[in-house]
Motif scaffolding. Structure first.
Motif, PDB file in Angstrom:
ATOM      1  N   GLN A 144      41.027  38.845  36.908  1.00  0.00           N
ATOM      2  CA  GLN A 144      40.409  39.430  38.099  1.00  0.00           C
ATOM      3  C   GLN A 144      41.167  40.665  38.562  1.00  0.00           C
ATOM      4  N   GLN A 145      42.503  40.605  38.504  1.00  0.00           N
ATOM      5  CA  GLN A 145      43.291  41.778  38.888  1.00  0.00           C
ATOM      6  C   GLN A 145      42.988  42.965  37.983  1.00  0.00           C
ATOM      7  N   GLN A 146      42.831  42.711  36.695  1.00  0.00           N
ATOM      8  CA  GLN A 146      42.537  43.815  35.789  1.00  0.00           C
ATOM      9  C   GLN A 146      41.139  44.374  36.041  1.00  0.00           C
ATOM     10  N   ARG A 147      40.200  43.523  36.419  1.00  0.00           N
ATOM     11  CA  ARG A 147      38.857  44.019  36.752  1.00  0.00           C
ATOM     12  C   ARG A 147      38.879  44.857  38.024  1.00  0.00           C
ATOM     13  N   VAL A 148      39.716  44.488  38.988  1.00  0.00           N
ATOM     14  CA  VAL A 148      39.901  45.331  40.178  1.00  0.00           C
ATOM     15  C   VAL A 148      40.512  46.675  39.768  1.00  0.00           C
ATOM     16  N   ALA A 149      41.476  46.633  38.862  1.00  0.00           N
ATOM     17  CA  ALA A 149      42.100  47.875  38.391  1.00  0.00           C
ATOM     18  C   ALA A 149      41.074  48.787  37.724  1.00  0.00           C
ATOM     19  N   ILE A 150      40.123  48.203  37.009  1.00  0.00           N
ATOM     20  CA  ILE A 150      39.053  48.991  36.396  1.00  0.00           C
ATOM     21  C   ILE A 150      38.190  49.637  37.479  1.00  0.00           C
ATOM     22  N   GLY A 176      38.577  37.619  27.576  1.00  0.00           N
ATOM     23  CA  GLY A 176      37.146  37.820  27.381  1.00  0.00           C
ATOM     24  C   GLY A 176      36.462  38.443  28.575  1.00  0.00           C
ATOM     25  N   GLU A 177      36.840  38.047  29.795  1.00  0.00           N
ATOM     26  CA  GLU A 177      36.154  38.575  30.973  1.00  0.00           C
ATOM     27  C   GLU A 177      36.410  40.076  31.135  1.00  0.00           C
ATOM     28  N   VAL A 178      37.614  40.539  30.789  1.00  0.00           N
ATOM     29  CA  VAL A 178      37.918  41.966  30.877  1.00  0.00           C
ATOM     30  C   VAL A 178      37.176  42.738  29.784  1.00  0.00           C
ATOM     31  N   LEU A 179      37.154  42.210  28.576  1.00  0.00           N
ATOM     32  CA  LEU A 179      36.452  42.886  27.485  1.00  0.00           C
ATOM     33  C   LEU A 179      34.957  42.963  27.751  1.00  0.00           C
ATOM     34  N   ARG A 180      34.404  41.945  28.409  1.00  0.00           N
ATOM     35  CA  ARG A 180      32.973  41.995  28.754  1.00  0.00           C
ATOM     36  C   ARG A 180      32.680  43.129  29.736  1.00  0.00           C
ATOM     37  N   VAL A 181      33.578  43.351  30.691  1.00  0.00           N
ATOM     38  CA  VAL A 181      33.393  44.460  31.643  1.00  0.00           C
ATOM     39  C   VAL A 181      33.416  45.788  30.899  1.00  0.00           C
TER      40      VAL A 181
END
Length: 246
Positions: A144-150, A176-181
């Motif tokens: 989730q933190q990496q998705r916020v960073a994106i 997987g969740e980051v790669l999907r984003v």
């Protein structure tokens, strides 16, 4: 016309030549994956593109305009062309998720407070975290933190979005969740450079793959060319060593 042209970038640290003349171009909407062993120069190249490091020689062109190092203000303006997502998220722990995303646009006065906030909420929606807007980074998982960073990297609408090993700090189940984003960003037409150790991801998502070794581009081509018919013995040896990943 290419959105990005990199011409003969060189970088030395002390007596070590880290980049020995890197050249490539990238079209709008393309995804470039950069692979290679640790120490091959991948992260240094990204840092030079983002002007976190100043190359010793060479040229960087974005949309036909050459970006030149100079004053602090010029370097800050150069960085606006690129969004960078770090390995370890680098979120500000004292700010909420929404505040992390709105901070840079607010400082740069890119719109009214309401416009900036609305844009940030749309970005959170894109990465599937609109319900986490008022939480703090420590309350989030690594993915989730990496998705916020994106989302934060997208907040200034950069021409090129850069990722430096975006999943290396994550447990396998969160990767997987980051790669999907990132896949969804590709489908939306974002131009991206992804330094990655995820060979399967590079093979399936990238339009262009670069294999770097010892500060040079050892191989460049489509995923089919690089992964299925590498011309370089070094590339073949690297892929054989990493084949369990894909």
């Amino acid at each position: 016309m290419a959105v990005l042209e990199v011409k003969n970038i060189k970088k030395r640290f002390g007596s070590s030549d880290v980049l020995k003349g890197i050249s490539f171009s990238l079209e709008k909407g393309q995804v470039l994956a950069i692979i290679g062993s640790s120490g091959s120069g991948k992260t240094t190249l990204l840092r030079c593109l983002n002007f976190l490091e100043t190359s010793d020689s060479g040229e960087i062109w974005v949309n036909g305009q050459q970006l030149l190092a100079g004053s602090d203000e010029k370097i800050r303006n150069n960085r606006l062309h690129f969004g960078l997502v770090f390995q370890n998220f680098n979120l500000f722990p004292q700010y909420t998720v929404l505040e992390n995303i709105t901070l840079a646009p607010t400082l740069l006065k890119t719109g009214s407070a309401n416009e900036i906030r609305s844009h940030a909420q749309l970005l959170l929606q894109r990465v599937g975290l609109v319900h986490k807007a008022e939480t703090y980074p420590y309350q989030l998982s690594g993915g989730q933190q990496q998705r916020v960073a994106i989302a934060r990297a997208l907040a200034l609408d950069p021409e090129i979005l850069c990722f430096d090993e975006p999943t290396s700090a994550l447990d396998p189940e969160l990767t997987g969740e980051v790669l999907r984003v990132i896949r969804r960003l590709k489908d939306s037409g974002n131009t991206m450079i992804v330094v990655t150790h995820e060979m399967g991801f590079a093979k399936s998502v990238a339009d262009v793959v670069i294999y770097m070794s010892d500060g040079v581009i050892e191989e460049i081509g489509t995923p089919e060319q690089v992964f299925n018919a590498p011309r370089s013995e070094k590339t073949l040896a690297f892929l054989q060593g990493a084949q369990e990943q894909f």
